[in-house]
Design an enzyme around this catalytic site. Structure first.
Site, PDB file in Angstrom:
ATOM      1  CG  MET A 100      50.766  41.885  42.774  1.00  0.00           C
ATOM      2  SD  MET A 100      51.652  42.365  41.271  1.00  0.00           S
ATOM      3  CE  MET A 100      50.770  41.443  40.026  1.00  0.00           C
ATOM      4  CG  HIS A 117      43.996  36.578  46.152  1.00  0.00           C
ATOM      5  ND1 HIS A 117      43.415  36.900  44.942  1.00  0.00           N
ATOM      6  CD2 HIS A 117      45.332  36.709  45.972  1.00  0.00           C
ATOM      7  CE1 HIS A 117      44.353  37.237  44.084  1.00  0.00           C
ATOM      8  NE2 HIS A 117      45.528  37.116  44.663  1.00  0.00           N
ATOM      9  CB  SER A 144      43.890  39.012  39.225  1.00  0.00           C
ATOM     10  OG  SER A 144      44.006  38.759  40.607  1.00  0.00           O
TER      11      SER A 144
END
EC number: 6.3.2.1
Length: 515
Positions: free
Chosen positions: A31, A38, A188
């Site tokens: 996202m 990531h 995040s």
């Protein structure tokens, strides 16, 4: 790197590569707001696939009515730069209307046994949104492998179930959670934490560590593991416990008779920020063997290592390409091949990415600092200087450290000059491939011709090979030599297939592995 926003362009990209033999497409779904967690997913996917697609899409259908979709960070340019640096081939970053052209319409509703527990208790509809977008993107990309993080353990269980039930192809690869040095799992959402709140949040990894400690001491009761985690979390002011669970990692249900591995997971809130983490206890992964193939240049190491890796389902680590990448960068920066200090500093700074290739002449794709240099590193000028560059201890120690990090989990094949003697001296199977200078010169000529490169006189090639052998065998640091426990295989009079069959037989005999 391509960036596409439409389904039509994504499908065109996939169709253009589908007929190419050997193409294996990997997928990392995100996202956005990409961080080191990531990056670790992308890096692994890059190593294991010939083509890599990353999706960046803030999926509205997985946000609840009380969750602020508009607040979710969207640093697209920074995300694209990270992808470019990691050697991603295509980023799919569609607008909402592209994936949901008729609104939220059709939905995938996973098994309630997996979604009405843990995170699903406070986020109704969340996992239906996740399953829907995963089904859409998996069907569009049709990857051989799709990569997800263990931190989202419930999401992983749901995705595995949905892909199995709906016959969605592609293997789901689950990668370890990445934590910051202070122990907090990367997310995040961590950017929302103040310094004081971050300190409070560290109770979450401490609580999971407590469960792991109890397990190591023999505790197997799920209720006791949950109680220990709750105790640590409850002692931290400013932290609100949402849930603590100790369940079967696949079914997310209570374990029967306290047998088998257990997923210990928790969700907490610190201020307005929701955080999750977990640990799987008692899950034993038998490490697959490491295979080391050494020998002089031109003996057939790389060709055979790649084919052996394909037959065994192992990861091939092209160590030679790593040294060529450093050599190429050094030449770009006009660094003297004899300047060990500058070369060592360069090696520490340069970022190298490798991936399987899908052209026989260039079977390994190579990126240096985000730039693909697959052809450039095979240039004859690089070949002439790579031995000198790789002879410096600082260069070798840095690249060896990288190779060990990649290969320590097993199931890898490496070829080079010092794999069995230095890089993985405890490899379960060590092969020393050799061939005469005459045979290696002929192979080098054929290789250059296949790549469309100039072919020197055969006597020139022989002299170059003798010089390279001398450099490799006389260097002070980790010289080329046969390991005491290596099995020597001369490839002079054998075809590639004959030699491959012999290596497979050695694998069966020495390691006891199945082929």
């Amino acid at each position: 790197m391509k960036v596409v926003e439409t389904v039509a362009r994504l499908e065109a990209f996939r169709r253009a590569r589908a007929p190419v033999a050997g193409v294996e497409m990997g997928l990392v779904m995100t996202m956005g707001a990409l961080h080191e967690g990531h990056r670790s997913l992308i890096a692994r996917a890059r190593r294991e696939n010939t083509v890599l697609v990353v999706s960046i899409f803030v999926n509205p259908t997985q946000f609840g009515s009380s969750e602020d979709l508009s607040r979710y960070p969207r640093p697209l340019e920074a995300d694209l730069e990270l992808c470019r640096h990691e050697g991603v081939d295509l980023v799919f970053a569609p607008p909402e209307s592209e994936l949901y052209p008729l609104g939220s319409g059709t939905k995938v509703v996973p098994d309630p046994a997996l979604t009405e527990v843990m995170c699903g208790l406070s986020r109704p509809g969340h996992f239906s949104g996740v399953a829907t977008v995963v089904a859409k993107v998996m069907n569009l990309v049709q990857p051989v492998r799709a990569y997800f993080g263990q931190k989202d353990a419930q999401q992983v269980a749901v995705i595995k179930s949905v892909c199995c039930d709906l016959n969605i192809g592609g293997r789901i690869v689950v990668c370890p959670t990445v934590h910051d040095p202070d122990g907090l799992a990367l997310s995040s959402r961590n950017v929302y934490l103040s310094s004081a709140q971050r300190s409070t949040a560290l109770a979450l990894p401490r609580a999971l560590d407590k469960a792991a400690h109890l397990w190591a001491g023999g505790e197997r009761q799920a209720s006791e593991l949950e109680r220990a985690v709750r105790s640590v979390l409850a002692s931290e002011p400013g932290l609100e416990i949402e849930y603590v669970a100790a369940v079967d990692p696949e079914r997310l249900a209570p374990r029967q008779d306290n047998a088998g591995p257990v997923l210990v997971a928790a969700a907490v809130r610190v201020g307005s920020t929701r955080l999750i983490d977990n640990v799987v206890l008692g899950q034993h992964h038998e490490r697959r063997p490491i295979i080391a193939i050494d020998g002089p240049a031109g003996a057939g190491k790389s060709t055979l290592a790649r084919r052996l890796a394909q037959r065994l389902g192992f990861l091939y680590i092209d160590t030679g390409a790593m040294y060529r990448a450093v050599t190429w960068r050094a030449m770009q920066e006009r660094i003297d091949p004899l300047d060990g200090e500058r070369l060592s500093a360069l090696t520490r700074a340069v970022r190298i990415r490798l991936a399987p290739g899908y052209q026989s002449a260039f079977p390994t794709r190579v990126w240096v600092d985000g730039e693909e240099v697959t052809r450039a590193v095979r240039d004859e000028a690089v070949s002439l200087h790579v031995s000198a560059v790789s002879s410096h201890p600082g260069v070798r120690s840095e690249l060896v450290a990288q190779q060990r990090r990649i290969g320590e989990a097993g199931g890898v094949i490496l070829d080079g000059r010092d794999i069995g003697t230095h890089v993985f001296s405890r490899a379960e199977l060590k092969i020393y491939l050799t061939a005469s200078v005459e045979e290696r010169a002929l192979r080098r000529a054929d290789d250059l011709k296949a790549k469309g490169l100039p072919v020197p006189d055969i006597e020139v090639l022989k002299e170059q090979i003798r010089s390279r052998d001398n450099q490799d065998m006389s260097r002070a640091y980790a010289p080329l030599r046969k390991a005491d426990d290596a099995i020597e295989v001369n490839t002079d009079t054998f075809t590639v297939q004959d030699t491959l069959d012999r290596l497979l037989a050695l694998y069966r005999d020495k390691v006891g592995g199945s082929v």
